[in-house]
Design a protein around this motif. Structure first.
Motif, PDB file in Angstrom:
ATOM      1  N   UNK A  85       0.855  -1.236  -0.217  1.00 21.88           N
ATOM      2  CA  UNK A  85       0.150   0.026   0.152  1.00 21.88           C
ATOM      3  C   UNK A  85       0.802   1.088   0.025  1.00 21.88           C
ATOM      4  N   UNK A  86       1.931   1.619   0.789  1.00 20.22           N
ATOM      5  CA  UNK A  86       2.780   2.438   0.811  1.00 20.22           C
ATOM      6  C   UNK A  86       3.451   2.708  -0.541  1.00 20.22           C
ATOM      7  N   UNK A  87       4.011   1.385  -1.136  1.00 17.70           N
ATOM      8  CA  UNK A  87       4.402   1.716  -2.288  1.00 17.70           C
ATOM      9  C   UNK A  87       3.783   2.269  -3.318  1.00 17.70           C
ATOM     10  N   UNK A  88       2.466   1.961  -3.482  1.00 12.69           N
ATOM     11  CA  UNK A  88       1.412   2.449  -4.379  1.00 12.69           C
ATOM     12  C   UNK A  88       1.253   4.009  -4.089  1.00 12.69           C
ATOM     13  N   UNK A  89       0.955   4.398  -2.916  1.00 14.03           N
ATOM     14  CA  UNK A  89       0.890   5.659  -2.636  1.00 14.03           C
ATOM     15  C   UNK A  89       2.082   6.588  -3.004  1.00 14.03           C
ATOM     16  N   UNK A  90       3.315   5.817  -2.655  1.00 12.94           N
ATOM     17  CA  UNK A  90       4.532   6.553  -2.879  1.00 12.94           C
ATOM     18  C   UNK A  90       4.710   6.908  -4.595  1.00 12.94           C
ATOM     19  N   UNK A  91       4.184   5.862  -5.173  1.00  9.58           N
ATOM     20  CA  UNK A  91       4.330   6.142  -6.761  1.00  9.58           C
ATOM     21  C   UNK A  91       3.069   6.989  -7.312  1.00  9.58           C
ATOM     22  N   UNK A  92       2.003   6.839  -6.642  1.00  7.54           N
ATOM     23  CA  UNK A  92       1.031   7.953  -6.876  1.00  7.54           C
ATOM     24  C   UNK A  92       1.530   9.247  -6.701  1.00  7.54           C
ATOM     25  N   UNK A  93       2.122   9.741  -5.763  1.00  8.66           N
ATOM     26  CA  UNK A  93       2.554  10.920  -5.157  1.00  8.66           C
ATOM     27  C   UNK A  93       3.645  11.304  -6.378  1.00  8.66           C
ATOM     28  N   UNK A  94       4.644  10.427  -6.751  1.00  4.79           N
ATOM     29  CA  UNK A  94       5.769  10.343  -7.706  1.00  4.79           C
ATOM     30  C   UNK A  94       5.290  10.885  -8.921  1.00  4.79           C
ATOM     31  N   UNK A  95       4.190  10.095  -9.435  1.00  4.69           N
ATOM     32  CA  UNK A  95       3.676  10.559 -10.818  1.00  4.69           C
ATOM     33  C   UNK A  95       2.839  11.766 -10.815  1.00  4.69           C
ATOM     34  N   UNK A  96       2.348  12.146  -9.675  1.00  5.25           N
ATOM     35  CA  UNK A  96       1.643  13.642  -9.336  1.00  5.25           C
ATOM     36  C   UNK A  96       2.597  14.627  -9.409  1.00  5.25           C
ATOM     37  N   UNK A  97       3.651  14.547  -8.981  1.00  2.53           N
ATOM     38  CA  UNK A  97       4.902  15.253  -8.680  1.00  2.53           C
ATOM     39  C   UNK A  97       5.136  15.449 -10.236  1.00  2.53           C
ATOM     40  N   UNK A  98       5.573  14.492 -10.839  1.00  4.62           N
ATOM     41  CA  UNK A  98       5.859  14.890 -12.188  1.00  4.62           C
ATOM     42  C   UNK A  98       5.139  15.543 -13.034  1.00  4.62           C
ATOM     43  N   UNK A  99       3.873  15.182 -12.835  1.00  5.39           N
ATOM     44  CA  UNK A  99       2.965  15.775 -13.761  1.00  5.39           C
ATOM     45  C   UNK A  99       2.768  17.260 -13.430  1.00  5.39           C
ATOM     46  N   UNK A 100       2.796  17.585 -12.275  1.00  2.76           N
ATOM     47  CA  UNK A 100       2.604  18.995 -11.704  1.00  2.76           C
ATOM     48  C   UNK A 100       3.848  19.815 -12.177  1.00  2.76           C
ATOM     49  N   UNK A 101       5.089  19.334 -12.297  1.00  2.00           N
ATOM     50  CA  UNK A 101       6.176  19.845 -12.510  1.00  2.00           C
ATOM     51  C   UNK A 101       6.283  20.007 -14.181  1.00  2.00           C
ATOM     52  N   UNK A 102       5.559  19.170 -14.916  1.00  2.00           N
ATOM     53  CA  UNK A 102       5.456  19.559 -16.519  1.00  2.00           C
ATOM     54  C   UNK A 102       4.439  20.442 -16.685  1.00  2.00           C
ATOM     55  N   UNK A 103       3.492  21.071 -15.876  1.00  2.00           N
ATOM     56  CA  UNK A 103       2.965  22.023 -16.139  1.00  2.00           C
ATOM     57  C   UNK A 103       3.303  23.573 -16.051  1.00  2.00           C
ATOM     58  N   UNK A 104       4.682  23.547 -15.636  1.00  3.49           N
ATOM     59  CA  UNK A 104       5.171  24.740 -15.529  1.00  3.49           C
ATOM     60  C   UNK A 104       5.471  25.497 -16.805  1.00  3.49           C
ATOM     61  N   UNK A 105       5.565  26.874 -17.231  1.00  4.53           N
ATOM     62  CA  UNK A 105       5.570  27.156 -18.398  1.00  4.53           C
ATOM     63  C   UNK A 105       7.058  27.437 -18.680  1.00  4.53           C
ATOM     64  N   UNK A 106       7.846  27.678 -17.721  1.00  6.22           N
ATOM     65  CA  UNK A 106       9.325  27.964 -17.820  1.00  6.22           C
ATOM     66  C   UNK A 106      10.190  26.474 -17.954  1.00  6.22           C
TER      67      UNK A 106
END
Length: 84
Positions: free
Chosen positions: A1-22
């Protein structure tokens, strides 16, 4: 469960980082996420307390990145157009 949560947070972080315009911000935050998650989950001995603390900090960072990427999209900087 913790690994799935960590992967979800990791993917979300990469997704949020890709939304920056700079470009620099986009790549900096993606690199930081990769380095942080690899450093933490690459270590051989991780106890539950430190795992919980890491995931809470990662969630806070994810929320901050989502807010900042929205602000980044609101105030786009356009390249100056010069004429000769």
């Amino acid at each position: 469960m913790a690994l799935q949560e960590a992967m979800s947070i990791y993917r979300g972080t990469l997704r949020a980082a890709s939304k920056f315009t700079d470009y620099n911000f986009r790549h900096y935050f993606a690199r930081r996420a990769r380095e942080d998650f690899r450093a933490f989950y690459g270590s051989p001995q991780v106890d539950d307390a430190s795992r919980k603390a890491f995931l809470e900090k990662a969630k806070e960072n994810l929320n901050m990145l989502e807010r900042q990427s929205m602000v980044s999209q609101m105030y786009k900087v356009t390249s100056p157009i010069t004429r000769r």
